[in-house]
Design an enzyme around this catalytic site. Structure first.
Site, mmCIF file in Angstrom:
data_model
loop_
_atom_site.group_PDB
_atom_site.id
_atom_site.type_symbol
_atom_site.label_atom_id
_atom_site.label_comp_id
_atom_site.label_asym_id
_atom_site.label_seq_id
_atom_site.Cartn_x
_atom_site.Cartn_y
_atom_site.Cartn_z
ATOM 1 N N HIS A 190 0.806 -1.232 0.000
ATOM 2 C CA HIS A 190 0.000 0.000 0.000
ATOM 3 C C HIS A 190 0.835 1.277 0.000
ATOM 4 O O HIS A 190 0.306 2.340 -0.347
ATOM 5 C CB HIS A 190 -0.920 0.031 1.224
ATOM 6 C CG HIS A 190 -2.006 -0.996 1.218
ATOM 7 N ND1 HIS A 190 -2.891 -1.135 0.166
ATOM 8 C CD2 HIS A 190 -2.350 -1.937 2.134
ATOM 9 C CE1 HIS A 190 -3.729 -2.119 0.440
ATOM 10 N NE2 HIS A 190 -3.423 -2.622 1.621
ATOM 11 N N ASP A 239 -1.534 -10.052 -7.206
ATOM 12 C CA ASP A 239 -1.770 -9.714 -5.809
ATOM 13 C C ASP A 239 -3.029 -10.423 -5.345
ATOM 14 O O ASP A 239 -4.127 -10.158 -5.836
ATOM 15 C CB ASP A 239 -1.923 -8.200 -5.691
ATOM 16 C CG ASP A 239 -1.893 -7.682 -4.269
ATOM 17 O OD1 ASP A 239 -2.558 -8.306 -3.410
ATOM 18 O OD2 ASP A 239 -1.243 -6.656 -4.019
ATOM 19 N N ASP A 272 -3.931 -10.626 -1.996
ATOM 20 C CA ASP A 272 -4.348 -10.057 -0.711
ATOM 21 C C ASP A 272 -5.817 -9.638 -0.792
ATOM 22 O O ASP A 272 -6.338 -9.367 -1.874
ATOM 23 C CB ASP A 272 -3.481 -8.827 -0.446
ATOM 24 C CG ASP A 272 -3.507 -8.310 0.973
ATOM 25 O OD1 ASP A 272 -2.550 -8.581 1.715
ATOM 26 O OD2 ASP A 272 -4.465 -7.604 1.331
ATOM 27 N N HIS A 318 -6.984 -6.883 0.148
ATOM 28 C CA HIS A 318 -7.011 -5.456 -0.179
ATOM 29 C C HIS A 318 -6.349 -5.210 -1.539
ATOM 30 O O HIS A 318 -5.380 -5.878 -1.895
ATOM 31 C CB HIS A 318 -6.273 -4.650 0.891
ATOM 32 C CG HIS A 318 -6.827 -4.810 2.265
ATOM 33 N ND1 HIS A 318 -6.325 -5.738 3.166
ATOM 34 C CD2 HIS A 318 -7.846 -4.185 2.900
ATOM 35 C CE1 HIS A 318 -7.012 -5.661 4.291
ATOM 36 N NE2 HIS A 318 -7.948 -4.740 4.162
ATOM 37 N N PHE A 372 3.368 1.606 -11.258
ATOM 38 C CA PHE A 372 3.593 1.121 -12.621
ATOM 39 C C PHE A 372 2.405 1.392 -13.540
ATOM 40 O O PHE A 372 2.269 0.749 -14.585
ATOM 41 C CB PHE A 372 3.906 -0.385 -12.584
ATOM 42 C CG PHE A 372 5.129 -0.696 -11.766
ATOM 43 C CD1 PHE A 372 6.386 -0.347 -12.221
ATOM 44 C CD2 PHE A 372 5.012 -1.305 -10.525
ATOM 45 C CE1 PHE A 372 7.526 -0.615 -11.458
ATOM 46 C CE2 PHE A 372 6.129 -1.577 -9.748
ATOM 47 C CZ PHE A 372 7.393 -1.227 -10.220
ATOM 48 N N VAL A 426 5.196 -3.767 -16.973
ATOM 49 C CA VAL A 426 4.667 -4.435 -15.767
ATOM 50 C C VAL A 426 3.161 -4.608 -15.897
ATOM 51 O O VAL A 426 2.424 -3.634 -16.052
ATOM 52 C CB VAL A 426 4.991 -3.627 -14.500
ATOM 53 C CG1 VAL A 426 4.479 -4.363 -13.264
ATOM 54 C CG2 VAL A 426 6.492 -3.379 -14.389
ATOM 55 N N ASP A 430 -5.271 -12.394 4.291
ATOM 56 C CA ASP A 430 -6.430 -11.773 4.932
ATOM 57 C C ASP A 430 -7.723 -12.029 4.165
ATOM 58 O O ASP A 430 -8.785 -11.525 4.525
ATOM 59 C CB ASP A 430 -6.219 -10.274 5.150
ATOM 60 C CG ASP A 430 -5.495 -9.593 4.016
ATOM 61 O OD1 ASP A 430 -5.327 -10.218 2.951
ATOM 62 O OD2 ASP A 430 -5.076 -8.433 4.189
#
Length: 382
Positions: free
Chosen positions: A130, A164, A166, A168, A177, A183, A255
């Site tokens: 983050h 990702d 996660d 969040h 990026f 990317v 999470d």
């Protein structure tokens, strides 16, 4: 696999400690490494000890003004700005040094891949996705994910895919990026209308020459293992095949678990294990290089140690059967008897429909992103 996976770890990473009452308690890391050792996952592995990122290495990711604020904050923590001194991002002694070590740990992981010593590296101490160039956010001071990807690009890697998982949105990595076509960032997360940081809609697609390189799959609260895995397989493999990454970087926050106190998805430890196995297969398909970092996860005893032990085991090709009993006194320490939650990971492939909320989310993401890669969003074969 041929080459044994690398593990980046040192107990000094436990110094990234925002306080006993803060959700991001480093005990989760200590318990993970202890459990992985007790189960034999780390037998014969000499973890690579990270060094703090240098001033120039931190400047590669963050502004000089922000770094100065991080350094100064412990001595004068009032009105420091830059997202510091908040309940999410409290000021703590040695903050710059601790955050620099986390950044250095993911730089060390990138260097292991670049050296050719190994094709896979796990750094559970990383994953602070983050942090923005000029501010802290969401428990994250310096963004080690951005640092690792930058290092790969600086050393000649031409295409990096960042996935990702996660709960969040991976907003700091997306922002870094957003206009870089080298990317591809893909984030699967709880819908931003229901959870911090409030970004990660399917319409966030990148800018300039990188339009289409930012992909977001926002999932409704309550999404279970089977639905999450269906969504993942309906979006991620096709995009990676179109992009052809040379390195896969994954943020593996846990999470998403049904017991996590800060979010509302419905995954289990079994679902996490299935995610890591899917990521491993995708890494193999695209040349083998895989850098996995940790991230969120706030059920500190029942969930994080088991899930990330499965991550370490998966990267090392030492997969742990789900019904494996916890050794010694670990069942008492963690409050669970074995390495499973009894979750169901068999799932039906997405068939092109949009009937339930998860399938509607899949269709929304595919229709936003797939045409930009020459893929048919409505055809499940793409």
């Amino acid at each position: 696999m041929g080459k044994l996976a690398g593990v980046v770890w040192d107990d000094t990473l436990l110094g990234y400690d925002m306080g006993a009452d803060h959700p991001l308690n480093p005990v989760r890391l200590d318990l993970t490494m202890g459990l992985a050792g007790a189960l034999g996952v780390l037998d014969g592995i000499e973890p690579v000890r990270p060094a703090r990122a240098t001033e120039d290495e931190v400047l590669r990711v963050h502004s000089a003004e922000y770094i100065a604020a991080v350094k100064a904050a412990p001595e004068s923590p009032v009105d420091v700005g830059h997202g510091l001194g908040t309940p999410d991002n409290p000021v703590f002694a040695g903050m710059h040094e601790a955050a620099s070590l986390v950044l250095g740990s993911s730089l060390a992981a990138a260097e292991l891949l670049l050296s050719g010593e190994t094709d896979r590296v796990v750094n559970i101490g990383g994953g602070l996705h983050h942090a923005m160039r000029d501010s802290a956010a969401g428990f994250c001071v310096y963004n080690d994910c951005v640092g690792a990807i930058d290092r790969l690009l600086d050393r000649g890697i031409e295409r990096v895919a960042y996935v990702d998982t996660d709960v969040h949105h991976g907003d700091g990595v997306q922002a870094a990026f957003y206009d870089d076509p080298r990317v591809l960032t893909i984030s699967l997360h709880q819908h931003p209308a229901t959870l911090f940081p409030g970004t990660g809609y399917a319409r966030e697609l990148g800018a300039g020459d990188a339009y289409g390189m930012s992909v977001n799959l926002p999932l409704p609260p309550g999404t279970t293992d089977e639905h999450w895995l269906r969504a993942f397989h309906a979006v991620v493999p096709s995009l990676l095949r179109a992009f052809r990454p040379q390195v896969l970087v994954t943020q593996c926050g846990v999470d998403t678990h049904r017991d996590d106190p800060l979010a509302h998805l419905g995954l289990t430890v079994d679902g996490h294990r299935a995610i890591y196995q899917a990521l491993r297969e995708l890494a193999i398909e695209h040349g083998g290089r895989w850098l996995a970092v940790g991230g969120g996860g706030y059920q500190l005893r029942r969930v994080v140690p088991r899930s990330w032990t499965h991550l370490l085991a998966t990267a090392l090709d030492r997969d742990i059967p789900v019904k494996t009993a916890l050794p010694g006194d670990w069942a008492q320490r963690l409050g669970v008897p074995d390495m499973t939650d009894g979750g169901g990971t068999a799932f039906q492939r997405w068939s092109g429909g949009g009937g339930d909320p998860v399938d509607m989310a899949v269709l929304g993401t595919r229709r936003a992103a797939f045409p930009l890669f020459g893929l048919d969003p409505d055809d499940p074969r793409d």
